[in-house]
Design a protein around this motif. Sequence first.
Motif, PDB file in Angstrom:
ATOM      1  N   GLY A 174      35.989  26.225  68.789  1.00  0.00           N
ATOM      2  CA  GLY A 174      36.792  25.339  67.952  1.00  0.00           C
ATOM      3  C   GLY A 174      36.216  25.004  66.596  1.00  0.00           C
ATOM      4  O   GLY A 174      36.765  24.145  65.894  1.00  0.00           O
ATOM      5  N   VAL A 175      35.128  25.656  66.198  1.00  0.00           N
ATOM      6  CA  VAL A 175      34.506  25.404  64.893  1.00  0.00           C
ATOM      7  C   VAL A 175      34.854  26.551  63.951  1.00  0.00           C
ATOM      8  O   VAL A 175      34.628  27.717  64.270  1.00  0.00           O
ATOM      9  CB  VAL A 175      32.975  25.263  65.010  1.00  0.00           C
ATOM     10  N   TYR A 176      35.413  26.206  62.803  1.00  0.00           N
ATOM     11  CA  TYR A 176      35.735  27.188  61.779  1.00  0.00           C
ATOM     12  C   TYR A 176      34.724  27.069  60.632  1.00  0.00           C
ATOM     13  O   TYR A 176      34.068  26.043  60.477  1.00  0.00           O
ATOM     14  CB  TYR A 176      37.132  26.958  61.205  1.00  0.00           C
ATOM     15  N   GLN A 177      34.672  28.113  59.827  1.00  0.00           N
ATOM     16  CA  GLN A 177      33.886  28.037  58.613  1.00  0.00           C
ATOM     17  C   GLN A 177      34.610  28.763  57.486  1.00  0.00           C
ATOM     18  O   GLN A 177      35.387  29.684  57.715  1.00  0.00           O
ATOM     19  CB  GLN A 177      32.496  28.633  58.793  1.00  0.00           C
ATOM     20  N   ILE A 178      34.345  28.294  56.272  1.00  0.00           N
ATOM     21  CA  ILE A 178      34.840  28.961  55.068  1.00  0.00           C
ATOM     22  C   ILE A 178      33.631  29.287  54.207  1.00  0.00           C
ATOM     23  O   ILE A 178      32.821  28.399  53.905  1.00  0.00           O
ATOM     24  CB  ILE A 178      35.821  28.073  54.287  1.00  0.00           C
ATOM     25  N   ASN A 179      33.487  30.556  53.848  1.00  0.00           N
ATOM     26  CA  ASN A 179      32.449  30.976  52.912  1.00  0.00           C
ATOM     27  C   ASN A 179      33.100  31.177  51.554  1.00  0.00           C
ATOM     28  O   ASN A 179      34.062  31.945  51.431  1.00  0.00           O
ATOM     29  CB  ASN A 179      31.791  32.278  53.373  1.00  0.00           C
ATOM     30  N   ALA A 180      32.602  30.487  50.547  1.00  0.00           N
ATOM     31  CA  ALA A 180      33.220  30.537  49.223  1.00  0.00           C
ATOM     32  C   ALA A 180      32.155  30.545  48.140  1.00  0.00           C
ATOM     33  O   ALA A 180      31.071  29.974  48.318  1.00  0.00           O
ATOM     34  CB  ALA A 180      34.168  29.352  49.034  1.00  0.00           C
ATOM     35  N   THR A 181      32.487  31.179  47.011  1.00  0.00           N
ATOM     36  CA  THR A 181      31.563  31.272  45.885  1.00  0.00           C
ATOM     37  C   THR A 181      32.069  30.419  44.730  1.00  0.00           C
ATOM     38  O   THR A 181      33.250  30.478  44.361  1.00  0.00           O
ATOM     39  CB  THR A 181      31.409  32.729  45.425  1.00  0.00           C
ATOM     40  N   VAL A 182      31.163  29.635  44.165  1.00  0.00           N
ATOM     41  CA  VAL A 182      31.477  28.758  43.039  1.00  0.00           C
ATOM     42  C   VAL A 182      31.524  29.595  41.757  1.00  0.00           C
ATOM     43  O   VAL A 182      30.673  30.465  41.554  1.00  0.00           O
ATOM     44  CB  VAL A 182      30.406  27.654  42.918  1.00  0.00           C
ATOM     45  N   PRO A 183      32.485  29.367  40.877  1.00  0.00           N
ATOM     46  CA  PRO A 183      32.527  30.136  39.628  1.00  0.00           C
ATOM     47  C   PRO A 183      31.322  29.828  38.737  1.00  0.00           C
ATOM     48  O   PRO A 183      30.695  28.777  38.852  1.00  0.00           O
ATOM     49  CB  PRO A 183      33.835  29.697  38.973  1.00  0.00           C
ATOM     50  N   PHE A 184      31.029  30.769  37.855  1.00  0.00           N
ATOM     51  CA  PHE A 184      29.870  30.623  36.978  1.00  0.00           C
ATOM     52  C   PHE A 184      30.111  29.559  35.906  1.00  0.00           C
ATOM     53  O   PHE A 184      29.181  28.908  35.445  1.00  0.00           O
ATOM     54  CB  PHE A 184      29.540  31.968  36.322  1.00  0.00           C
ATOM     55  N   LYS A 185      31.373  29.385  35.498  1.00  0.00           N
ATOM     56  CA  LYS A 185      31.697  28.422  34.448  1.00  0.00           C
ATOM     57  C   LYS A 185      32.855  27.533  34.878  1.00  0.00           C
ATOM     58  O   LYS A 185      33.632  27.879  35.761  1.00  0.00           O
ATOM     59  CB  LYS A 185      32.075  29.144  33.151  1.00  0.00           C
ATOM     60  N   GLY A 186      32.949  26.369  34.215  1.00  0.00           N
ATOM     61  CA  GLY A 186      34.103  25.503  34.375  1.00  0.00           C
ATOM     62  C   GLY A 186      33.986  24.422  35.421  1.00  0.00           C
ATOM     63  O   GLY A 186      34.875  23.572  35.533  1.00  0.00           O
ATOM     64  N   LEU A 187      32.915  24.430  36.209  1.00  0.00           N
ATOM     65  CA  LEU A 187      32.784  23.426  37.275  1.00  0.00           C
ATOM     66  C   LEU A 187      32.462  22.063  36.663  1.00  0.00           C
ATOM     67  O   LEU A 187      31.568  21.946  35.823  1.00  0.00           O
ATOM     68  CB  LEU A 187      31.666  23.834  38.239  1.00  0.00           C
ATOM     69  N   PRO A 188      33.168  20.995  37.060  1.00  0.00           N
ATOM     70  CA  PRO A 188      32.854  19.665  36.525  1.00  0.00           C
ATOM     71  C   PRO A 188      31.492  19.186  37.019  1.00  0.00           C
ATOM     72  O   PRO A 188      31.030  19.577  38.090  1.00  0.00           O
ATOM     73  CB  PRO A 188      33.981  18.789  37.071  1.00  0.00           C
TER      74      PRO A 188
END
Length: 208
Positions: A174-188
């Motif tokens: 019942g445990v899910y995961q999401i693997n995601a990459t943060v963009p190089f620019k534009g993050l607050p």
Amino acid sequence: LVTIFGSQLSPMTLSSKDVPLPTVLADSCLTANGVVLPMQFVSPTQINAQLPFQISGRADIVLRTPGGISDALRITILPAAPSVFRTGTAGPVTDIPTVVRAANGDLVTASNPVHPNDRLTIYLTGMGQTAPEVPTGSAAPFDPPSSPLLPASVSIGGVPLFVDFAGLTPGTVGVYQINATVPFKGLPTGFEIPLTINQGGQSTTVPI
């Protein structure tokens, strides 16, 4: 995965690490529309269980114990209702969203913030049915991994992240995961920037 609070839910406190999870624990049995729920933990005031993958819409939750049968608790089960676990701890700080930086394997905190181009792993529940299917109460497979039927998107401060995997965490129930990459620019920049997950018309937000 759900937690139910109440009174006289079980004659004793007991947990199980068996896989598949048991459907009877300390002589307590929980059902949704007559389908038994696998349980991880029971106590007089709390039950941790897994909702069946095959049930959606309105459902009546009924508990059977040696002391009797409960009234029906009516709930609505959506095809997707993502929710990030907030079980992380870092020193004296608790209730931290379980968002992990791949760079060091530690939770995202004020002292371990997200960086541009970071790769994050987000642990959550409620992403719904998957392919391949996994029997309720059973551990998720390693190969091939099991992914939700409804795609999910992730953003930080409104900036989209690139999702390269979403699905059940192999070897867990019942445990899910999401693997995601943060963009190089534009993050607050700043503290407690909202991380938002959207799936199937539902969304959840946690500060990171």
